[in-house]
Motif scaffolding. Structure first.
Motif, PDB file in Angstrom:
ATOM      1  N   LEU A  48      -5.049  -0.193  13.337  1.00 52.61           N
ATOM      2  CA  LEU A  48      -4.461  -0.975  12.247  1.00 52.61           C
ATOM      3  C   LEU A  48      -4.826  -0.325  10.924  1.00 52.61           C
ATOM      4  O   LEU A  48      -5.959   0.117  10.749  1.00 52.61           O
ATOM      5  CB  LEU A  48      -5.020  -2.404  12.223  1.00 52.61           C
ATOM      6  CG  LEU A  48      -4.478  -3.409  13.198  1.00 52.61           C
ATOM      7  CD1 LEU A  48      -5.268  -4.718  13.108  1.00 52.61           C
ATOM      8  CD2 LEU A  48      -3.008  -3.686  12.953  1.00 52.61           C
ATOM      9  N   SER A  71     -11.930 -12.599   9.616  1.00 56.46           N
ATOM     10  CA  SER A  71     -10.461 -12.518   9.752  1.00 56.46           C
ATOM     11  C   SER A  71      -9.743 -13.320   8.671  1.00 56.46           C
ATOM     12  O   SER A  71      -8.739 -13.978   8.922  1.00 56.46           O
ATOM     13  CB  SER A  71     -10.016 -12.994  11.140  1.00 56.46           C
ATOM     14  OG  SER A  71     -10.611 -12.222  12.131  1.00 56.46           O
ATOM     15  N   SER A  83       2.103 -10.580   5.169  1.00 58.23           N
ATOM     16  CA  SER A  83       1.068 -10.263   6.151  1.00 58.23           C
ATOM     17  C   SER A  83       0.017  -9.341   5.549  1.00 58.23           C
ATOM     18  O   SER A  83       0.245  -8.689   4.540  1.00 58.23           O
ATOM     19  CB  SER A  83       1.707  -9.628   7.387  1.00 58.23           C
ATOM     20  OG  SER A  83       2.327  -8.423   7.032  1.00 58.23           O
ATOM     21  N   SER A  85      -3.797  -6.982   6.896  1.00 60.97           N
ATOM     22  CA  SER A  85      -4.607  -6.566   8.047  1.00 60.97           C
ATOM     23  C   SER A  85      -5.811  -5.765   7.596  1.00 60.97           C
ATOM     24  O   SER A  85      -5.810  -5.146   6.540  1.00 60.97           O
ATOM     25  CB  SER A  85      -3.772  -5.744   9.039  1.00 60.97           C
ATOM     26  OG  SER A  85      -3.364  -4.535   8.456  1.00 60.97           O
TER      27      SER A  85
END
Length: 166
Positions: A48, A71, A83, A85
């Protein structure tokens, strides 16, 4: 003359004794152990990429925190959308202890002033982990410091991670 002869004789006797091997000067074979540990080269795969998502900064700027342990994303006084990550890397090599190190600061560049970011890892730079089964995954977060009146646009950058056997 007798005194002189004694002196020479004394020196000769001392040297002569040093040249004659005795029991104390015998050569005894000595064994010594030696060893080596051979490792596979460490390899990386990016699972990622670090992505802060979309940020509506306003005139005061602020920070976006991507916490690698919880997280979560915290945008403080700014608004974040879309989103996001953390960076997740897979490492492979030999079963061994490895140290993870990195420079704590990196920059994202784009149409405006560079945006500073601090890379974060649960154990901090210099921490050690065990690679078992010849592999491990490591996850990084970051704190993005958005400048006041940051020019809108896409920003990107790179950070470097070193993983070395211990």
């Amino acid at each position: 003359m007798a005194g002189r002869a004694m002196r020479y004789l004394g020196v000769g006797a001392a040297l002569g004794g040093a040249l004659v091997p005795g029991a104390a000067m015998a050569v005894v074979p000595v064994g010594a152990d030696s060893k080596a540990q051979v490792y596979r080269p460490i390899q990386f795969a990016v699972l990622l990429e670090l992505d802060f998502g979309s940020i509506i900064a306003g005139s005061s700027g602020g920070t976006v925190i991507l916490d690698p342990t919880s997280s979560s994303r915290d945008c403080g006084t700014m608004v974040c959308t879309g989103s996001f990550s953390w960076s997740r890397l897979a490492i492979s090599g030999s079963d061994a202890t490895v140290a993870i190190s990195y420079a704590p600061i990196f920059y994202l560049t784009g149409p405006g002033a560079p945006i500073g970011a601090e890379l974060t890892y649960a154990g901090g730079s210099g921490s050690q982990i065990e690679m078992t089964g010849g592999s491990a995954e490591i996850q990084f977060g970051a704190i993005l410091h958005v400048n006041p009146d940051q020019v809108p646009g896409a920003y990107s950058g790179e950070f470097a991670v070193d993983v070395n056997y211990q």
